[in-house]
Structures are given as structure tokens and as C-alpha cells.
Scaffold this motif. Structure first.
Motif, PDB file in Angstrom:
ATOM      1  N   GLU A 254       0.824  -1.210   0.000  1.00 32.00           N
ATOM      2  CA  GLU A 254       0.000   0.000   0.000  1.00 32.00           C
ATOM      3  C   GLU A 254       0.859   1.263   0.000  1.00 32.00           C
ATOM      4  N   TYR A 255       2.077   1.148   0.537  1.00 27.86           N
ATOM      5  CA  TYR A 255       2.935   2.319   0.656  1.00 27.86           C
ATOM      6  C   TYR A 255       4.193   2.240  -0.213  1.00 27.86           C
ATOM      7  N   ILE A 256       4.560   1.055  -0.666  1.00 29.41           N
ATOM      8  CA  ILE A 256       5.818   0.890  -1.401  1.00 29.41           C
ATOM      9  C   ILE A 256       5.533   0.597  -2.865  1.00 29.41           C
ATOM     10  N   ASP A 257       6.199   1.353  -3.736  1.00 29.44           N
ATOM     11  CA  ASP A 257       6.078   1.158  -5.179  1.00 29.44           C
ATOM     12  C   ASP A 257       7.426   0.679  -5.710  1.00 29.44           C
ATOM     13  N   LEU A 258       7.468  -0.567  -6.140  1.00 30.14           N
ATOM     14  CA  LEU A 258       8.691  -1.112  -6.747  1.00 30.14           C
ATOM     15  C   LEU A 258       8.465  -1.422  -8.221  1.00 30.14           C
ATOM     16  N   SER A 259       7.491  -0.780  -8.838  1.00 33.32           N
ATOM     17  CA  SER A 259       7.106  -1.113 -10.211  1.00 33.32           C
ATOM     18  C   SER A 259       8.219  -0.840 -11.214  1.00 33.32           C
ATOM     19  N   SER A 260       9.152   0.058 -10.868  1.00 32.62           N
ATOM     20  CA  SER A 260      10.215   0.401 -11.810  1.00 32.62           C
ATOM     21  C   SER A 260      11.396  -0.553 -11.744  1.00 32.62           C
ATOM     22  N   LEU A 261      11.307  -1.559 -10.858  1.00 33.99           N
ATOM     23  CA  LEU A 261      12.447  -2.443 -10.662  1.00 33.99           C
ATOM     24  C   LEU A 261      12.416  -3.626 -11.609  1.00 33.99           C
ATOM     25  N   SER A 262      13.639  -4.119 -11.850  1.00 35.05           N
ATOM     26  CA  SER A 262      13.748  -5.338 -12.645  1.00 35.05           C
ATOM     27  C   SER A 262      13.549  -6.549 -11.733  1.00 35.05           C
ATOM     28  N   ASP A 263      13.585  -7.729 -12.319  1.00 34.34           N
ATOM     29  CA  ASP A 263      13.411  -8.940 -11.521  1.00 34.34           C
ATOM     30  C   ASP A 263      14.565  -9.147 -10.551  1.00 34.34           C
ATOM     31  N   SER A 264      15.761  -8.695 -10.915  1.00 34.74           N
ATOM     32  CA  SER A 264      16.931  -8.846 -10.044  1.00 34.74           C
ATOM     33  C   SER A 264      16.981  -7.674  -9.071  1.00 34.74           C
ATOM     34  N   ALA A 265      16.020  -7.661  -8.145  1.00 33.41           N
ATOM     35  CA  ALA A 265      15.802  -6.484  -7.294  1.00 33.41           C
ATOM     36  C   ALA A 265      16.971  -6.160  -6.388  1.00 33.41           C
ATOM     37  N   LEU A 266      17.637  -7.179  -5.844  1.00 32.62           N
ATOM     38  CA  LEU A 266      18.663  -6.915  -4.839  1.00 32.62           C
ATOM     39  C   LEU A 266      20.072  -7.220  -5.342  1.00 32.62           C
ATOM     40  N   THR A 267      20.279  -7.234  -6.635  1.00 29.43           N
ATOM     41  CA  THR A 267      21.605  -7.563  -7.137  1.00 29.43           C
ATOM     42  C   THR A 267      22.601  -6.454  -6.855  1.00 29.43           C
ATOM     43  N   ASN A 268      22.218  -5.209  -6.964  1.00 23.97           N
ATOM     44  CA  ASN A 268      23.161  -4.120  -6.711  1.00 23.97           C
ATOM     45  C   ASN A 268      22.477  -2.989  -5.961  1.00 23.97           C
ATOM     46  N   HIS A 269      21.685  -2.214  -6.642  1.00 24.48           N
ATOM     47  CA  HIS A 269      20.928  -1.155  -5.981  1.00 24.48           C
ATOM     48  C   HIS A 269      19.665  -0.891  -6.798  1.00 24.48           C
ATOM     49  N   HIS A 270      18.676  -0.315  -6.173  1.00 21.81           N
ATOM     50  CA  HIS A 270      17.479   0.022  -6.916  1.00 21.81           C
ATOM     51  C   HIS A 270      16.742   1.148  -6.215  1.00 21.81           C
ATOM     52  N   ASN A 271      15.882   1.792  -6.935  1.00 25.58           N
ATOM     53  CA  ASN A 271      15.181   2.956  -6.418  1.00 25.58           C
ATOM     54  C   ASN A 271      13.685   2.687  -6.361  1.00 25.58           C
ATOM     55  N   GLY A 272      13.259   2.079  -5.261  1.00 29.48           N
ATOM     56  CA  GLY A 272      11.835   1.981  -5.016  1.00 29.48           C
ATOM     57  C   GLY A 272      11.336   3.319  -4.490  1.00 29.48           C
ATOM     58  N   THR A 273      10.065   3.377  -4.146  1.00 32.27           N
ATOM     59  CA  THR A 273       9.487   4.633  -3.673  1.00 32.27           C
ATOM     60  C   THR A 273       8.528   4.364  -2.520  1.00 32.27           C
ATOM     61  N   LEU A 274       8.655   5.161  -1.470  1.00 34.40           N
ATOM     62  CA  LEU A 274       7.693   5.148  -0.375  1.00 34.40           C
ATOM     63  C   LEU A 274       6.623   6.180  -0.718  1.00 34.40           C
ATOM     64  N   VAL A 275       5.407   5.723  -0.885  1.00 37.27           N
ATOM     65  CA  VAL A 275       4.304   6.588  -1.303  1.00 37.27           C
ATOM     66  C   VAL A 275       3.422   6.866  -0.090  1.00 37.27           C
ATOM     67  N   CYS A 276       3.343   8.127   0.285  1.00 37.06           N
ATOM     68  CA  CYS A 276       2.598   8.511   1.483  1.00 37.06           C
ATOM     69  C   CYS A 276       1.499   9.508   1.142  1.00 37.06           C
ATOM     70  N   SER A 277       0.372   9.375   1.798  1.00 36.81           N
ATOM     71  CA  SER A 277      -0.690  10.380   1.717  1.00 36.81           C
ATOM     72  C   SER A 277      -0.520  11.297   2.920  1.00 36.81           C
ATOM     73  N   THR A 278      -0.097  12.504   2.673  1.00 36.98           N
ATOM     74  CA  THR A 278       0.204  13.432   3.761  1.00 36.98           C
ATOM     75  C   THR A 278      -0.659  14.670   3.660  1.00 36.98           C
ATOM     76  N   THR A 279      -0.855  15.304   4.798  1.00 33.94           N
ATOM     77  CA  THR A 279      -1.615  16.546   4.850  1.00 33.94           C
ATOM     78  C   THR A 279      -0.659  17.719   4.805  1.00 33.94           C
ATOM     79  N   SER A 280      -1.150  18.847   4.322  1.00 28.69           N
ATOM     80  CA  SER A 280      -0.342  20.052   4.272  1.00 28.69           C
ATOM     81  C   SER A 280      -0.269  20.663   5.661  1.00 28.69           C
ATOM     82  N   GLY A 281       0.527  21.707   5.785  1.00 27.04           N
ATOM     83  CA  GLY A 281       0.699  22.354   7.076  1.00 27.04           C
ATOM     84  C   GLY A 281      -0.599  22.881   7.648  1.00 27.04           C
ATOM     85  N   GLY A 282      -1.507  23.334   6.800  1.00 27.72           N
ATOM     86  CA  GLY A 282      -2.780  23.853   7.284  1.00 27.72           C
ATOM     87  C   GLY A 282      -3.804  22.781   7.576  1.00 27.72           C
ATOM     88  N   GLY A 283      -3.494  21.542   7.166  1.00 32.68           N
ATOM     89  CA  GLY A 283      -4.411  20.441   7.424  1.00 32.68           C
ATOM     90  C   GLY A 283      -5.547  20.341   6.420  1.00 32.68           C
TER      91      GLY A 283
END
Length: 516
Positions: A254-283
Motif C-alpha cells: 500500500e505504501y511501497i512502489d517497486l514497479s520500476s524495478l527489474s526482476d533482479s531487485a537486490l543484485t546491486n541497488h534500486h530505487n523503489g518509492t515510499l508513497v505517502c498520503s500526507t496533509t499540508s501544514g494547514g491540514g
């Protein structure tokens, strides 16, 4: 009678002269002895003026020798001082030359009193106030709690990064039973010893309270809104990769997007994304905030105890990830240790790490070093092929560090007994590094540099992890790594508890960091 008296006097003086010449031949260099002989000469010359010429020449010769020896000693002392200064300069360059990239004008000490307003005052990073930053996870015990295992010990399914083929054939065969509804290693929660704490500290300094009261959404808010984290990187060995895997699996799909990764996810390095629904400072309303993730193994240390050494450095891909000015503040988790079998090499590479961060010139970033925890000799199952994996392991954590065996064959082979010394050295040099910007002397602050400097925090997982003899991968007799979910999850629990306490410490302050 006078003649006899003079003969006796001459005889006495001749004997003294012979004794004195013998002393010279023997290399007498005693200054007190020189003064005594000279005084003797001055006293006797009034009564024996006819001996003045010969005796005076000898005394003058002795005095010249003394002057020459004194001059030589002074030169030798100066040379020793110069050599000592050179050695100190070299040592300083090796141990503490953290500011090579800073200009010489910036290195000039600037002393400003509390009443001065004309001198430039660089931003001074104050000491952290929260006592929890140094007590979380340090003293306590593991307590079994099956309700905790149900609510907080399992990963959301399907897993973001699933078990590998070997783990599926071993730990993956576990079947729930009435006495173990979940894998045994996930049923233990850490309980901090809160003796001496009172009031709100009772809750703030308890790691399990942080875990049980902080939701994933609140973790996102902590990163994005309260600490302004815009990227997260993990850089270290396979244990650091394990922490990264735990991190993304704890958040789940629900929070992690690894769609841009290849099948060899942990062979060297990769850039997944933590996707968060956040509120602004004013709420008002929510926005989708994306925090890129990065993981990569470093190349420092030795693969095995007697293999060749490879030098530690920050890989250019990590540097590029950190330096991306368009992305804002970065949180980086570092670790070295398990691949080091030589203390000197560990010290040198720890120095390289700190120096490399200095050269990045990014004082607003948040750097965290995780300490290294040891393995456990002869961990279960001792014979994986004959083990009943459907039932799973049922080992109980150690109750104290006194029970930890660091004298077994594996401990000696992999130098697990050295990890505590690596960690102690790391804490020492990090403390010195964090306090290199300024010192306080009475009512004045002495600034060692006019350039803001980065701070390193230490996430100390040694004490609580060293007690976890259970939950190891154990396949192939691996008694260092842990299966997931399990003890490694508590490294991330400790990380978020630490970050939460840090954000409270900085709340309302006009600074992004403090010295722990």
C-alpha cells in the motif's frame, strides 16, 4: 713551614686536577659537578696565583665543552620538538582532518563573546535534549507476546520483497499450531528498563510503546512533514540490505512502489518509492508524497577473514542520489563492521566514511550509523536438513549479555567478538566528529569553522540484538543473518522511535538537527 705548606697545597691541587681530567675523559656531563669544579677553582686561585694560568686554561676548555654540549642538546631538543610536531600533524590529518575541503580562511578560529554582535556567528548546532535518544533499546529484555505478534509482528501480504528460494524451502514451510499461531521469532517484543525515569519519559523511552502506538501513516507524516525527509538510502553490507528489505515489507504494498524495478531487485541497488498520503501544514486536504528509496552494498572490508582487502568509498551512484538538489533532505542509513577482520582497517574506513560525508557539504541531511550486532555460535537448527520446518524454531532469547558466547568457533572465525570494539570506536569518533564545529569556553563560544557541518547519529542495535540467538536464517549454518520477519524488524522500530524523539527534540526550533 711556608715551603712545606705550599708543597702540600700544590700536591692537593694537582690531585684535584688529575681527578678532574679523569672525569672529563669519562664523559662527565653533570651540570652540578661543573659548578662544583668551577667554584673550587675560583676559591683556590686566590691562594695559588702561580697555578692560575694552567688551571684556568683547563677550566675554560671544560666550560667550552659544556657550552658545546648545551648547544648540541638544545639543537637536539628542537629537532625532537619539530619531529613530534610533524608526527602530530600527520596524526591529525589521519584522524581528524574532516575539513580538507573547507578554505583556509574558514578554518580560522573565530571567538565571539555573548555580548559581541560584530563577528560572524555560524549556525551552531546544539546538543539534543531528549534522554531517550541514548537509552532506547540499550537496557531491557525480550518478552513473549502473541497479541503483539499478531498485530505488529507480521508483514502485509503479499510481501513487497518475498522470501528467496532457500527461505521458501525452510522457514517458508511453517504451519500455525495452537502453541504458535505465528513464527516463534515474531512473538518477542523488546521492553526497555525504565528505572530512574518518571512522567512522560516512562512512555517516550519505551520502544515497544512507540511500536504499538505509531501507525504507518504517522510514520509517513514523521518523515515528510516533521523531518522534511525527501529521500531515504541504505548503504552497507548484506545486513543493511536485510534492514532495507524489512523496511519496505513493514510498510507493504500500500505504501511501497517497486514497479520500476527489474526482476533482479537486490543484485546491486534500486530505487523503489515510499508513497505517502500526507496533509499540508494547514491540514486542508491530502496530497500524495513520494520518497525515493535507495539501497546498495558497499565494497569495503574483506569477503572472508583471509581474503584480500577492498577499500571503502561512497559509490558514485549513492553520491548522485544524495547530491540531487531537486529532491531536498536525505536520510541515509550507514553501516560497516561485519566484513572487517582487522581493527586498523575498520578505523581507517570509518574515517573515510566521515571524511566523504564532510566533502559532500550537506549539513541539512540526516545521517545515521547502525552499530553491528554479532552472530550466535551453533544456532538452531544445527542440522537444517533434518529439522521440522513446519513447526519452526522455538528458541528463547538470552536474558542478559553475560550469556552471550563469543568464544565459539564461529565467533573466532568471523571475529564476532570484535564487533563490540568496532561499535565503541565508532561512538567515540562520531562524538568527536559531531563536536568538531564548536566548543564552549566559559561565556564564549569558539567556532572552529564558519561552514556548517553534517551530524552523524548512532542507532545502537547491539545490546538488544545480541540477545536474539533465535530467528537466524540458519540455512547453510548462517548464524549471523536473521530470517524476516524477525529481530531485524526491531532495527527499523528503533529507527522510527529514534526519529520520533529527534523530531520532538527539534520541534519549534530553527534547526534541522542536534548533536546526540
Amino acid at each position: 713551614m711556608i715551603v712545606i705548606f705550599l708543597v702540600i697545597e700544590m700536591f692537593n691541587l694537582l690531585m684535584q686536577l688529575l681527578w678532574w681530567k679523569t672525569t672529563i675523559r669519562r664523559g662527565g656531563e653533570n651540570k652540578d659537578q661543573e659548578h662544583y669544579l668551577y667554584r673550587l677553582y675560583k676559591e683556590d686561585q686566590a691562594e695559588s696565583p702561580h697555578l692560575q694560568s694552567s688551571f684556568s686554561s683547563l677550566i675554560l676548555h671544560r666550560k667550552e665543552n659544556y657550552k658545546l654540549s648545551s648547544s648540541s642538546a638544545q639543537k637536539q631538543q628542537q629537532q625532537q620538538q619539530q619531529q613530534q610536531q610533524q608526527e602530530e600533524d600527520v596524526t591529525a590529518k589521519r584522524k581528524g582532518s574532516f575539513s580538507d575541503s573547507i578554505t583556509s580562511s574558514s578554518l580560522t578560529n573565530i571567538t565571539t563573546s555573548t555580548t559581541s554582535s560584530n563577528s560572524y556567528i555560524p549556525p551552531l548546532i546544539r546538543a539534543c535534549q531528549s534522554k531517550c535518544l541514548t537509552t532506547l533499546g540499550q537496557k531491557g529484555q525480550w518478552v513473549q507476546d502473541w497479541e503483539f505478534a499478531r498485530v505488529h509482528g507480521q508483514y502485509p501480504l503479499p510481501r513487497v520483497i518475498p522470501d528467496g528460494p532457500m527461505a521458501l524451502k525452510t522457514h517458508g514451510l511453517f504451519q500455525p499450531s495452537p502453541d504458535a499461531l505465528f513464527p516463534w521469532p515474531t512473538s518477542w517484543k523488546w521492553m526497555d528498563d525504565i528505572d530512574g525515569l518518571s512522567g512522560s519519559d516512562n512512555d517516550d523511552c519505551q520502544l515497544n510503546v512507540h511500536v504499538q502506538t505509531t501507525t504507518l501513516a504517522e510514520k509517513c507524516d514523521l518523515l515528510w512533514n516533521r523531518l522534511n525527509i525527501r529521500r531515504i538510502a541504505f548503504y552497507g553490507d548484506s545486513l543493511t540490505e536485510s534492514q532495507y528489505t524489512s523496511f519496505v515489507n513493514m510498510f507493504g504494498g500500500e505504501y511501497i512502489d517497486l514497479s520500476s524495478l527489474s526482476d533482479s531487485a537486490l543484485t546491486n541497488h534500486h530505487n523503489g518509492t515510499l508513497v505517502c498520503s500526507t496533509t499540508s501544514g494547514g491540514g486542508d486536504g491530502t496530497t500524495t508524497s513520494r520518497i525515493p528509496l535507495f539501497v546498495q552494498r558497499d565494497q569495503g572490508g574483506q569477503a572472508y577473514k583471509h581474503s584480500n582487502r577492498t577499500l571503502y568509498k561512497l559509490d558514485h551512484t549513492l553520491e548522485s542520489f544524495i547530491r540531487d538538489e531537486t529532491m531536498g533532505r536525505v536520510l541515509v542509513m550507514f553501516n560497516i563492521g561485519a566484513h572487517y577482520h582487522n581493527f586498523t582497517w575498520y578505523k581507517e574506513d570509518m574515517q573515510v566514511l566521515l571524511q566523504s560525508l564532510e566533502e559532500l557539504q550537506r549539513p541539512h541531511d540526516l545521517y545515521v550509523f547502525r552499530t553491528t550486532s554479532p552472530g550466535h555460535y551453533d544456532c538452531n537448527p544445527t542440522i537444517p536438513r533434518e529439522f521440522n520446518w513446519t513447526r519452526g524454531t522455538r528458541d528463547v532469547p538470552l536474558k542478559s549479555l553475560d550469556e552471550l558466547d563469543l568464544k565459539g568457533l564461529d565467533a573466532r572465525l568471523y571475529n564476532w567478538d570484535m564487533f563490540q570494539y568496532y561499535n565503541a570506536h565508532t561512538k567515540k569518533v562520531v562524538h568527536e566528529w559531531n563536536n568538531r564545529q564548536s566548543t564552549v569556553d566559559g561565556s564564549s563560544t569558539i567556532y572552529k569553522t564558519t561552514v556548517p557541518v553534517p551530524i552523524m547519529h548512532v542507532l545502537d542495535v547491539y545490546n538488544m540484538t545480541a540477545l536474539r540467538r533465535d530467528g537466524h536464517s540458519a540455512t547453510g549454518k548462517d548464524c549471523l543473518h536473521y530470517h524476516l520477519p524477525g529481530p531485524v524488524d526491531w532495527w527499523n522500530h528503533l529507527l522510527f522511535a529514534y526519529l520520533q524523539e529527534l523530531s520532538r527534540d527539534l520541534n519549534g526550533k530553527e534547526v534541522l538537527n542536534c548533536i546526540p
